[in-house]
Design a protein around this motif. Structure first.
Motif, PDB file in Angstrom:
ATOM      1  N   SER A 104       1.000  -1.106   0.118  1.00 38.76           N
ATOM      2  CA  SER A 104       0.001   0.050   0.039  1.00 38.76           C
ATOM      3  C   SER A 104       0.751   1.225  -0.056  1.00 38.76           C
ATOM      4  N   GLU A 105       0.456   2.364  -0.732  1.00 35.45           N
ATOM      5  CA  GLU A 105       1.247   3.554  -0.667  1.00 35.45           C
ATOM      6  C   GLU A 105       1.217   4.244   0.619  1.00 35.45           C
ATOM      7  N   PRO A 106       2.134   4.888   1.142  1.00 39.50           N
ATOM      8  CA  PRO A 106       2.079   5.323   2.673  1.00 39.50           C
ATOM      9  C   PRO A 106       0.732   6.308   3.065  1.00 39.50           C
ATOM     10  N   GLU A 107       0.130   6.857   2.025  1.00 40.66           N
ATOM     11  CA  GLU A 107      -1.053   7.726   2.282  1.00 40.66           C
ATOM     12  C   GLU A 107      -2.330   6.795   2.663  1.00 40.66           C
ATOM     13  N   PHE A 108      -2.542   5.564   2.294  1.00 44.92           N
ATOM     14  CA  PHE A 108      -3.472   4.485   2.503  1.00 44.92           C
ATOM     15  C   PHE A 108      -3.023   3.483   3.484  1.00 44.92           C
ATOM     16  N   LEU A 109      -1.957   3.449   4.045  1.00 45.45           N
ATOM     17  CA  LEU A 109      -1.601   2.381   4.820  1.00 45.45           C
ATOM     18  C   LEU A 109      -2.624   1.889   5.834  1.00 45.45           C
ATOM     19  N   ASN A 110      -3.195   2.792   6.431  1.00 44.67           N
ATOM     20  CA  ASN A 110      -4.297   2.431   7.587  1.00 44.67           C
ATOM     21  C   ASN A 110      -5.569   2.654   6.967  1.00 44.67           C
ATOM     22  N   LYS A 111      -5.734   2.708   5.670  1.00 45.67           N
ATOM     23  CA  LYS A 111      -7.090   2.793   5.220  1.00 45.67           C
ATOM     24  C   LYS A 111      -7.587   1.770   4.282  1.00 45.67           C
ATOM     25  N   ILE A 112      -6.634   0.964   3.697  1.00 43.23           N
ATOM     26  CA  ILE A 112      -7.130  -0.201   2.611  1.00 43.23           C
ATOM     27  C   ILE A 112      -6.397  -1.380   3.019  1.00 43.23           C
ATOM     28  N   LYS A 113      -7.059  -2.566   2.587  1.00 45.45           N
ATOM     29  CA  LYS A 113      -6.208  -3.866   2.759  1.00 45.45           C
ATOM     30  C   LYS A 113      -6.395  -4.521   1.389  1.00 45.45           C
ATOM     31  N   LEU A 114      -5.322  -5.077   0.852  1.00 53.30           N
ATOM     32  CA  LEU A 114      -5.352  -5.734  -0.249  1.00 53.30           C
ATOM     33  C   LEU A 114      -5.301  -7.261  -0.121  1.00 53.30           C
ATOM     34  N   GLU A 115      -6.215  -8.154  -0.805  1.00 52.23           N
ATOM     35  CA  GLU A 115      -5.995  -9.531  -0.440  1.00 52.23           C
ATOM     36  C   GLU A 115      -6.484 -10.136  -1.881  1.00 52.23           C
ATOM     37  N   GLY A 116      -5.873 -11.274  -2.013  1.00 54.98           N
ATOM     38  CA  GLY A 116      -5.980 -12.199  -3.160  1.00 54.98           C
ATOM     39  C   GLY A 116      -4.608 -12.586  -3.806  1.00 54.98           C
ATOM     40  N   ASP A 117      -4.783 -12.723  -5.229  1.00 58.81           N
ATOM     41  CA  ASP A 117      -3.528 -12.953  -5.814  1.00 58.81           C
ATOM     42  C   ASP A 117      -3.392 -12.282  -7.038  1.00 58.81           C
ATOM     43  N   GLY A 118      -2.429 -11.437  -7.512  1.00 60.93           N
ATOM     44  CA  GLY A 118      -2.327 -10.627  -8.655  1.00 60.93           C
ATOM     45  C   GLY A 118      -2.377 -11.414  -9.837  1.00 60.93           C
ATOM     46  N   ARG A 119      -2.302 -12.613  -9.916  1.00 61.94           N
ATOM     47  CA  ARG A 119      -2.354 -13.551 -11.254  1.00 61.94           C
ATOM     48  C   ARG A 119      -3.865 -13.648 -11.657  1.00 61.94           C
ATOM     49  N   ASP A 120      -4.745 -13.549 -10.565  1.00 61.38           N
ATOM     50  CA  ASP A 120      -6.163 -13.585 -11.220  1.00 61.38           C
ATOM     51  C   ASP A 120      -7.139 -12.810 -10.622  1.00 61.38           C
ATOM     52  N   LYS A 121      -7.152 -12.759  -9.389  1.00 66.47           N
ATOM     53  CA  LYS A 121      -8.155 -12.100  -8.536  1.00 66.47           C
ATOM     54  C   LYS A 121      -7.640 -11.085  -7.239  1.00 66.47           C
ATOM     55  N   GLY A 122      -8.078 -10.019  -7.153  1.00 65.38           N
ATOM     56  CA  GLY A 122      -7.772  -9.393  -5.954  1.00 65.38           C
ATOM     57  C   GLY A 122      -8.822  -8.653  -5.472  1.00 65.38           C
ATOM     58  N   THR A 123      -8.821  -8.193  -4.115  1.00 70.77           N
ATOM     59  CA  THR A 123      -9.783  -7.588  -3.493  1.00 70.77           C
ATOM     60  C   THR A 123      -9.387  -6.318  -2.707  1.00 70.77           C
TER      61      THR A 123
END
Length: 111
Positions: free
Chosen positions: A64-83
């Protein structure tokens, strides 16, 4: 590292999302493009020109970019599906969100 992104088919769901303050928003991005290993997430706000990179999912590694560290969460796999999960929504989170699927190009320089 640089990224190469081509105009291939990427599906983002849902198309529209309405939430109340303090709730969380969940957006998914999927693709079936062989050799693509990364999903990038961007935010486009009315008060900012252009797109702001929020973060990316490289294979299963979240960055995550520093500005969004405490705001977003990324889950999944970049090869097919991400959240993308945006937590504790406020009025400043009202925006257009975009994902992009890419493959990673390693830049090799000789000395």
């Amino acid at each position: 590292q640089t990224f190469a992104c081509l105009g291939k088919s990427v599906l983002q769901m849902p198309d529209d999302l309405l939430k109340n303050q303090d709730e969380s928003a969940v957006i998914t991005c999927s693709h079936k493009i062989q050799s693509y290993d990364r999903i990038l997430w961007y935010k486009q706000s009315q008060d900012v020109l252009g797109f702001k990179l929020m973060g990316n999912l490289y294979y299963k590694v979240e960055t995550s970019e520093p500005e969004f560290l405490n705001k977003i969460k990324l889950e999944g796999d970049g090869r097919d599906k991400g959240t993308l999960i945006i937590s504790n929504l406020t009025l400043t989170d009202s925006a257009m969100y975009f994902c992009a699927a890419c493959y990673t190009v390693l830049r090799i320089t000789s000395v």
